[in-house]
Design an enzyme around this catalytic site. Structure first.
Site, PDB file in Angstrom:
ATOM      1  CB  CYS A   1      -0.933   0.000   1.202  1.00  0.00           C
ATOM      2  SG  CYS A   1      -2.041  -1.405   1.187  1.00  0.00           S
TER       3      CYS A   1
ATOM      4  CG  HIS B   1      -3.386   3.161   1.409  1.00  0.00           C
ATOM      5  ND1 HIS B   1      -3.854   2.691   0.209  1.00  0.00           N
ATOM      6  CD2 HIS B   1      -3.498   2.126   2.302  1.00  0.00           C
ATOM      7  CE1 HIS B   1      -4.221   1.431   0.353  1.00  0.00           C
ATOM      8  NE2 HIS B   1      -4.021   1.072   1.607  1.00  0.00           N
TER       9      HIS B   1
ATOM     10  CG  ASN C   1      -6.710  -1.255   0.574  1.00  0.00           C
ATOM     11  OD1 ASN C   1      -5.933  -0.928  -0.314  1.00  0.00           O
ATOM     12  ND2 ASN C   1      -6.298  -1.574   1.786  1.00  0.00           N
TER      13      ASN C   1
HETATM   14  N1  COA Z   1     -18.868  -9.741   7.264  1.00  0.00           N
HETATM   15  C1  COA Z   1     -19.478  -9.985   8.443  1.00  0.00           C
HETATM   16  N2  COA Z   1     -18.818 -10.352   9.554  1.00  0.00           N
HETATM   17  C2  COA Z   1     -17.480 -10.446   9.468  1.00  0.00           C
HETATM   18  C3  COA Z   1     -16.783 -10.199   8.286  1.00  0.00           C
HETATM   19  C4  COA Z   1     -17.528  -9.835   7.147  1.00  0.00           C
HETATM   20  N3  COA Z   1     -16.958  -9.562   5.955  1.00  0.00           N
HETATM   21  N4  COA Z   1     -15.474 -10.369   8.512  1.00  0.00           N
HETATM   22  C5  COA Z   1     -15.337 -10.713   9.793  1.00  0.00           C
HETATM   23  N5  COA Z   1     -16.557 -10.758  10.383  1.00  0.00           N
HETATM   24  C6  COA Z   1     -16.908 -11.081  11.766  1.00  0.00           C
HETATM   25  C7  COA Z   1     -15.796 -11.755  12.509  1.00  0.00           C
HETATM   26  O1  COA Z   1     -15.810 -13.144  12.247  1.00  0.00           O
HETATM   27  C8  COA Z   1     -16.132 -11.433  13.949  1.00  0.00           C
HETATM   28  O2  COA Z   1     -17.129 -12.307  14.366  1.00  0.00           O
HETATM   29  P1  COA Z   1     -17.124 -12.884  15.870  1.00  0.00           P
HETATM   30  O3  COA Z   1     -17.194 -11.673  16.762  1.00  0.00           O
HETATM   31  O4  COA Z   1     -18.328 -13.741  15.893  1.00  0.00           O
HETATM   32  O5  COA Z   1     -15.826 -13.610  15.992  1.00  0.00           O
HETATM   33  C9  COA Z   1     -16.775 -10.059  13.858  1.00  0.00           C
HETATM   34  O6  COA Z   1     -17.140  -9.877  12.484  1.00  0.00           O
HETATM   35  C10 COA Z   1     -15.853  -8.945  14.284  1.00  0.00           C
HETATM   36  O7  COA Z   1     -14.621  -9.149  13.643  1.00  0.00           O
HETATM   37  P2  COA Z   1     -13.404  -8.267  13.964  1.00  0.00           P
HETATM   38  O8  COA Z   1     -12.234  -8.840  13.261  1.00  0.00           O
HETATM   39  O9  COA Z   1     -13.325  -8.029  15.434  1.00  0.00           O
HETATM   40  O10 COA Z   1     -13.831  -6.909  13.278  1.00  0.00           O
HETATM   41  P3  COA Z   1     -13.088  -5.537  13.316  1.00  0.00           P
HETATM   42  O11 COA Z   1     -13.935  -4.572  14.012  1.00  0.00           O
HETATM   43  O12 COA Z   1     -11.662  -5.659  13.746  1.00  0.00           O
HETATM   44  O13 COA Z   1     -13.095  -5.160  11.767  1.00  0.00           O
HETATM   45  C11 COA Z   1     -11.617  -5.027   9.886  1.00  0.00           C
HETATM   46  C12 COA Z   1     -12.396  -5.944  10.839  1.00  0.00           C
HETATM   47  C13 COA Z   1     -10.824  -5.890   8.958  1.00  0.00           C
HETATM   48  C14 COA Z   1     -12.629  -4.211   9.083  1.00  0.00           C
HETATM   49  C15 COA Z   1     -10.744  -4.080  10.720  1.00  0.00           C
HETATM   50  O14 COA Z   1      -9.947  -4.822  11.613  1.00  0.00           O
HETATM   51  C16 COA Z   1      -9.862  -3.227   9.877  1.00  0.00           C
HETATM   52  O15 COA Z   1     -10.334  -2.343   9.212  1.00  0.00           O
HETATM   53  N6  COA Z   1      -8.528  -3.447   9.906  1.00  0.00           N
HETATM   54  C17 COA Z   1      -7.595  -2.714   9.096  1.00  0.00           C
HETATM   55  C18 COA Z   1      -7.733  -3.185   7.686  1.00  0.00           C
HETATM   56  C19 COA Z   1      -6.883  -2.425   6.732  1.00  0.00           C
HETATM   57  O16 COA Z   1      -6.996  -1.241   6.660  1.00  0.00           O
HETATM   58  N7  COA Z   1      -6.076  -3.140   5.968  1.00  0.00           N
HETATM   59  C20 COA Z   1      -5.291  -2.607   4.953  1.00  0.00           C
HETATM   60  C21 COA Z   1      -4.145  -1.814   5.515  1.00  0.00           C
HETATM   61  S1  COA Z   1      -3.227  -1.178   4.249  1.00  0.00           S
END
Ligand code: COA
Length: 335
Positions: free
Chosen positions: A118, A262, A292
Site C-alpha cells: 500500500c 492511502h 482498498n
Molecule cells: N462480514 C461480516 N462479519 C465479518 C466479516 C464480514 N466480511 N469479517 C469478519 N466478520 C466477523 C468476525 O468473524 C467477527 O465475528 P465474531 O465476533 O463472531 O468472531 C466479527 O465480524 C468482528 O470481527 P473483527 O475482526 O473483530 O472486526 P473488526 O472490528 O476488527 O473489523 C476489519 C475488521 C478488517 C474491518 C478491521 O480490523 C480493519 O479495518 N482493519 C484494518 C484493515 C486495513 O486497513 N487493511 C489494509 C491496511 S493497508
C-alpha cells in the site's frame, strides 16, 4: 531541480461489485462492511472462461498512463523511465514495468517495479524525485496498479479481507522543473517484524516448486491480515508520517490544503483526520467507490482530486500511506 507531478490518470474495471453482491458469496452484510470500512462497492476485473482477467495488470496500468500522458501534454517519446508499484505483478518475474515499456512503445527506457504494497506509490514518488534530482531521468511514468480480485478468498474463511479490496490503476507523470513546485520532502519507513500480520505467502521463493500442498490448504495463495493489529498500527503510523513530513518541509497542519491518504479504511482516515486536526474537507476519500486498491489507491485518488478541482496551483499536498511490511511513509508536495 525539483520533481513535480505534471499529469495524472486512472483506470478502473467496468464491473462494479456491491456489498450486496458479496452477500451471495459469503456470510456478510452491507451494514457490516459499511460500518467497519466505509466501502460500498469496488471494481473487480471480469474473469473469462479461460480463468484469465479481461485485462492484465500491465494493460490497466497502460490505460491509466495514457490518461496521465494526455493530462501532462506529453507523448511516449518524452518518458525516459518507468516505475511500477504493485503487490500483484502479472507474473512472478519480470515485473510489470517492462510490460508497460512494451505496451506504450517506450523505446528501451529503464523500467523497475516497487514491491511496497500500500505504500508503493509513496516510495515510488520518493524514488522518482531522487532519479530526477540526480539527473538519471527527466520525465518518469509512475504507476500504481493492482489486480486484487484474483487473490481473494471469497468464501467465509476470507471474508474479513475479501470485502476490503478492489482492482484498478493510477498513474502520474513526474517531471523535473526549475519552478517552485513539486516534491518538498518524503519520509519512508518499514518494520519487518510485522511482515506476517498482512501477507500472501505464495509464490514462495524459498520453497521447492514455490509452494507446498499444505500452504495451499492453509490458504497461502490468499492475502491474510490481522485486521485489529493493522488498524492500530496504521492509525498511529499515518499520523507520525504526516507530522514527520510536515516538520521536514517546515510547514504546519494549517498550511496543508489537502491530505490524500492511502484508502485503507474510512475509520482509519477519519481517526487520522481527527487526531491531526484536519477537517474532513481537507482529507480526500473515495474508498466508498473503490475499496482498498493498495498501490493504486493514492494515484487514483490524486487523479480524482485533480478532476474535482480540489487542488490549485501553489497548494500544499500530503500523500501518506501504510501497508503490508509493515511499511509506511509520506510525501509533501507543492502543487
Ligand atoms: N462480514 C461480516 N462479519 C465479518 C466479516 C464480514 N466480511 N469479517 C469478519 N466478520 C466477523 C468476525 O468473524 C467477527 O465475528 P465474531 O465476533 O463472531 O468472531 C466479527 O465480524 C468482528 O470481527 P473483527 O475482526 O473483530 O472486526 P473488526 O472490528 O476488527 O473489523 C476489519 C475488521 C478488517 C474491518 C478491521 O480490523 C480493519 O479495518 N482493519 C484494518 C484493515 C486495513 O486497513 N487493511 C489494509 C491496511 S493497508
Amino acid at each position: 531541480m525539483r520533481a513535480a507531478i505534471t499529469g495524472t490518470g486512472f483506470w478502473v474495471p467496468e464491473q462494479v461489485i456491491t456489498n450486496q453482491d458479496l452477500t451471495r458469496l459469503m456470510d456478510t452484510s452491507d451494514q457490516w462492511i459499511v460500518e467497519r470500512s466505509g466501502i460500498r462497492e469496488r471494481r473487480w476485473l471480469r474473469v473469462g472462461e479461460d480463468g484469465r482477467t479481461e485485462l492484465t495488470g500491465a494493460e490497466m496500468g497502460a490505460n491509466a498512463a495514457r490518461m496521465a500522458m494526455a493530462d501532462a501534454g506529453i507523448t511516449a517519446d518524452d518518458i525516459d523511465f518507468v516505475i511500477y508499484a504493485t503487490v500483484n505483478p502479472d507474473i512472478f518475474f519480470p515485473g510489470n514495468g517492462v510490460f508497460i515499456e512494451d505496451l506504450l512503445e517506450l523505446g528501451t527506457v529503464g523500467a523497475m517495479d516497487i514491491r511496497n504494497q500500500c505504500t508503493g506509490f509513496v516510495y515510488g514518488l520518493a524514488a522518482a524525485e531522487g532519479f530526477i534530482r540526480s539527473g538519471t531521468a527527466q520525465t518518469i511514468l509512475l504507476i500504481g496498479g493492482e489486480i486484487q480480485s484474483t487473490a481473494l478468498d471469497v468464501s467465509n474463511r476470507g471474508r474479513d479481507t475479501a470485502v476490503l479490496f478492489g482492482d484498478g490503476a493510477g498513474a502520474a507523470i513526474v517531471q523535473g522543473t526549475e519552478e517552485d513546485r513539486g516534491v518538498i520532502a518524503s519520509v519512508l519507513h518499514s518494520q519487518g517484524r510485522f511482515a506476517r500480520e498482512l501477507w500472501a505467502e505464495i509464490p514462495c521463493g524459498n520453497v521447492a516448486g514455490r509452494y507446498t500442498p499444505e500452504m495451499v490448504e492453509g490458504g497461502g495463495n490468499h492475502p491474510h491480515m490481522n485486521g485489529k493489529m493493522v488498524f492500530k498500527h496504521a492509525t498511529r503510523r499515518f499520523c507520525e508520517a504526516i507530522r514527520e513530513v510536515m516538520k521536514k518541509g517546515g510547514v504546519g497542519p494549517d498550511d496543508v490544503a489537502l491530505v490524500i491518504p492511502h484508502q485503507a479504511n474510512q475509520r482509519i482516515t477519519d481517526a487520522v483526520g481527527q487526531r491531526m486536526g484536519f477537517p474532513p474537507e481537507r482529507v480526500f476519500s473515495n474508498i466508498a467507490k473503490y475499496g482498498n486498491t493498495t498501490a493504486a489507491s493514492i494515484p487514483i485518488a490524486l487523479a480524482e482530486a485533480v478532476r474535482e478541482g480540489r487542488l490549485k496551483s501553489g497548494d500544499l499536498l500530503v500523500l501518506v500511506a501504510f501497508g503490508s511490511g509493515f511499511t509506511w511513509g509520506a510525501n509533501l508536495l507543492r502543487w
